[in-house]
Design a protein around this motif. Sequence first.
Motif, PDB file in Angstrom:
ATOM      1  N   ASP A 172      46.463  84.138  45.863  1.00 51.47           N
ATOM      2  CA  ASP A 172      46.480  85.388  45.100  1.00 51.47           C
ATOM      3  C   ASP A 172      47.241  85.160  43.807  1.00 51.47           C
ATOM      4  O   ASP A 172      47.838  84.099  43.591  1.00 51.47           O
ATOM      5  N   PHE A 173      47.217  86.172  42.939  1.00 53.42           N
ATOM      6  CA  PHE A 173      48.014  86.095  41.712  1.00 53.42           C
ATOM      7  C   PHE A 173      48.713  87.425  41.488  1.00 53.42           C
ATOM      8  O   PHE A 173      48.300  88.467  41.996  1.00 53.42           O
ATOM      9  N   TYR A 174      49.805  87.368  40.718  1.00 44.60           N
ATOM     10  CA  TYR A 174      50.628  88.547  40.470  1.00 44.60           C
ATOM     11  C   TYR A 174      50.825  88.731  38.968  1.00 44.60           C
ATOM     12  O   TYR A 174      51.084  87.773  38.243  1.00 44.60           O
ATOM     13  N   ARG A 175      50.720  89.969  38.526  1.00 44.29           N
ATOM     14  CA  ARG A 175      50.906  90.300  37.115  1.00 44.29           C
ATOM     15  C   ARG A 175      52.388  90.555  36.822  1.00 44.29           C
ATOM     16  O   ARG A 175      53.175  90.820  37.733  1.00 44.29           O
ATOM     17  N   SER A 176      52.730  90.530  35.548  1.00 49.82           N
ATOM     18  CA  SER A 176      54.126  90.700  35.149  1.00 49.82           C
ATOM     19  C   SER A 176      54.697  92.045  35.578  1.00 49.82           C
ATOM     20  O   SER A 176      55.894  92.157  35.874  1.00 49.82           O
ATOM     21  N   GLU A 177      53.847  93.076  35.613  1.00 54.86           N
ATOM     22  CA  GLU A 177      54.366  94.406  35.931  1.00 54.86           C
ATOM     23  C   GLU A 177      54.652  94.619  37.413  1.00 54.86           C
ATOM     24  O   GLU A 177      55.265  95.630  37.793  1.00 54.86           O
TER      25      GLU A 177
END
Length: 206
Positions: A184-189
């Motif tokens: 998975d990936f995660y955004r800065s927010e």
Amino acid sequence: MTRLSAILAILVVVAGLAAAGWFALRPSDADPFAPCRGSSVAGGTATIGGPFALTDGAGRRVTDAEAITGPTLVYFGYSFCPDVCPFDLSRNALAAAELAEKGTQVGQVFISIDPARDTPEVVRDFVAAIDPGILGLTGTAEEVAKAAAAYKVYYRKSGDDPDYYLMDHSTFTYLVAPEVGFLDFYRSEQTPEQVAGSVACYAARL
């Protein structure tokens, strides 16, 4: 109906029930991580991630297999980054600390996309100031480009000043694991708590 016909009919029913039971109990091909996924990737998860060979802060060569030995948060950035990189790496460190308190160990890897300025020593000092648990990696321009391309990372030099230029770049944090690869990936927010919760879900299924 003759006796033979009745026997054949019973055999057909038994065979049908057996087949139905096999289909119901057979191992599922469904994504075991589906309950954890909070994002979708165009082309599928298999399109992200891949092998790399880079250099750590001590000048040692490190491959992806050596860097990723369990669930790992991978981030691409640069040490001269004025804001988002330190923020994202600090967020990842807080998530890793929260997970460690609950008994789940997660690795952290930082890969520089500015090899011209980010020597092994610079990267070492940069990540150490944020969290000693982060493995900082750099390499030649070609090695960095190969790693970035594997993770579909965008980056580009911005500005003409040879010493104080900035780097435009994507800011995703990638969750990867040995053998499984990209998860998975995660955004800065996203908050440390959100990242930790997501990673915990995946880790429980590895």
